[in-house]
Design a protein around this motif. Structure first.
Motif, mmCIF file in Angstrom:
data_model
loop_
_atom_site.group_PDB
_atom_site.id
_atom_site.type_symbol
_atom_site.label_atom_id
_atom_site.label_comp_id
_atom_site.label_asym_id
_atom_site.label_seq_id
_atom_site.Cartn_x
_atom_site.Cartn_y
_atom_site.Cartn_z
ATOM 1 N N PRO A 91 -13.070 -17.382 -13.849
ATOM 2 C CA PRO A 91 -13.751 -18.683 -13.840
ATOM 3 C C PRO A 91 -14.925 -18.725 -12.864
ATOM 4 C CG PRO A 91 -11.385 -18.984 -13.686
ATOM 5 C CD PRO A 91 -11.662 -17.524 -13.532
ATOM 6 N N MET A 92 -14.794 -18.032 -11.733
ATOM 7 C CA MET A 92 -15.898 -18.010 -10.769
ATOM 8 C C MET A 92 -17.110 -17.285 -11.360
ATOM 9 S SD MET A 92 -15.255 -19.603 -8.097
ATOM 10 C CE MET A 92 -13.977 -20.765 -8.488
ATOM 11 N N LEU A 118 -8.021 -11.410 -11.096
ATOM 12 C CA LEU A 118 -8.772 -11.672 -12.320
ATOM 13 C C LEU A 118 -8.721 -13.145 -12.697
ATOM 14 C CD1 LEU A 118 -8.009 -8.610 -14.598
ATOM 15 C CD2 LEU A 118 -10.202 -9.315 -13.671
ATOM 16 N N PHE A 119 -7.564 -13.769 -12.565
ATOM 17 C CA PHE A 119 -7.456 -15.186 -12.904
ATOM 18 C C PHE A 119 -8.340 -16.032 -11.996
ATOM 19 C CE2 PHE A 119 -3.219 -14.137 -14.845
ATOM 20 C CZ PHE A 119 -3.635 -14.370 -16.147
ATOM 21 N N ILE A 137 -20.803 -18.827 -11.585
ATOM 22 C CA ILE A 137 -21.961 -18.172 -10.985
ATOM 23 C C ILE A 137 -23.034 -17.914 -12.042
ATOM 24 C CG2 ILE A 137 -22.734 -16.018 -9.909
ATOM 25 C CD1 ILE A 137 -20.014 -16.023 -8.440
ATOM 26 N N LYS A 138 -22.609 -17.501 -13.228
ATOM 27 C CA LYS A 138 -23.569 -17.266 -14.303
ATOM 28 C C LYS A 138 -24.260 -18.566 -14.686
ATOM 29 C CE LYS A 138 -23.956 -15.283 -18.903
ATOM 30 N NZ LYS A 138 -23.253 -14.707 -20.030
ATOM 31 N N TRP A 139 -23.512 -19.663 -14.717
ATOM 32 C CA TRP A 139 -24.101 -20.959 -15.045
ATOM 33 C C TRP A 139 -25.089 -21.389 -13.966
ATOM 34 C CZ3 TRP A 139 -23.635 -25.687 -12.455
ATOM 35 C CH2 TRP A 139 -24.187 -26.775 -13.134
ATOM 36 N N MET A 140 -24.743 -21.149 -12.703
ATOM 37 C CA MET A 140 -25.617 -21.550 -11.599
ATOM 38 C C MET A 140 -26.874 -20.698 -11.533
ATOM 39 S SD MET A 140 -22.760 -22.242 -8.674
ATOM 40 C CE MET A 140 -23.941 -22.330 -7.367
ATOM 41 N N ALA A 141 -26.816 -19.450 -11.987
ATOM 42 C CA ALA A 141 -27.938 -18.531 -11.864
ATOM 43 C C ALA A 141 -28.941 -18.663 -12.986
ATOM 44 C CB ALA A 141 -27.436 -17.100 -11.806
ATOM 45 N N ARG A 142 -28.579 -19.316 -14.059
ATOM 46 C CA ARG A 142 -29.498 -19.379 -15.201
ATOM 47 C C ARG A 142 -30.662 -20.309 -14.883
ATOM 48 N NH1 ARG A 142 -26.422 -23.414 -19.383
ATOM 49 N NH2 ARG A 142 -26.886 -25.219 -18.122
ATOM 50 N N PRO A 143 -31.847 -19.958 -15.354
ATOM 51 C CA PRO A 143 -32.997 -20.839 -15.127
ATOM 52 C C PRO A 143 -32.896 -22.069 -16.025
ATOM 53 C CG PRO A 143 -33.630 -18.930 -16.414
ATOM 54 C CD PRO A 143 -32.196 -18.723 -16.010
#
Length: 93
Positions: free
Chosen positions: A79-80, A74-75, A84-90
């Motif tokens: 953060p990953m 989990l640790f 990933i969420k930041w990289m996937a956002r348009p």
């Protein structure tokens, strides 16, 4: 690597079908496709039967070790996940 295999299948599959249509009738292409599909179903069924007969996994002798591994995972994963969420956002612009 997976996308290479998919793209090669997209390239080679229709080429093989075209050669088969030229040399055989279209019906035989469908028969070949059905035979290959049945073969895959048989293999998947055999794998499912083998997994059903497998020995059950024994419970962990040291449950604290499993807890430590889960916490470390989990640790690392949290953060990953944000990255990933930041990289996937348009882009908003």
């Amino acid at each position: 690597l997976s996308s290479i295999i998919v793209n090669l299948a997209r390239l080679i599959g229709p080429a093989i079908a075209g050669v088969m249509i030229v040399h055989l009738d279209v019906v035989w292409v469908f028969v070949f496709n059905a035979a290959v599909t049945i073969g895959f179903v048989v293999v998947y069924a055999l794998v499912a039967m083998a997994l059903a007969q497998a020995r059950p996994v024994q419970e962990a002798v040291e449950p604290w070790r499993t807890l430590i591994y889960a916490a470390l995972g989990l640790f690392w994963a949290l953060p990953m996940a944000a990255l990933i969420k930041w990289m996937a956002r348009p882009d908003a612009e």
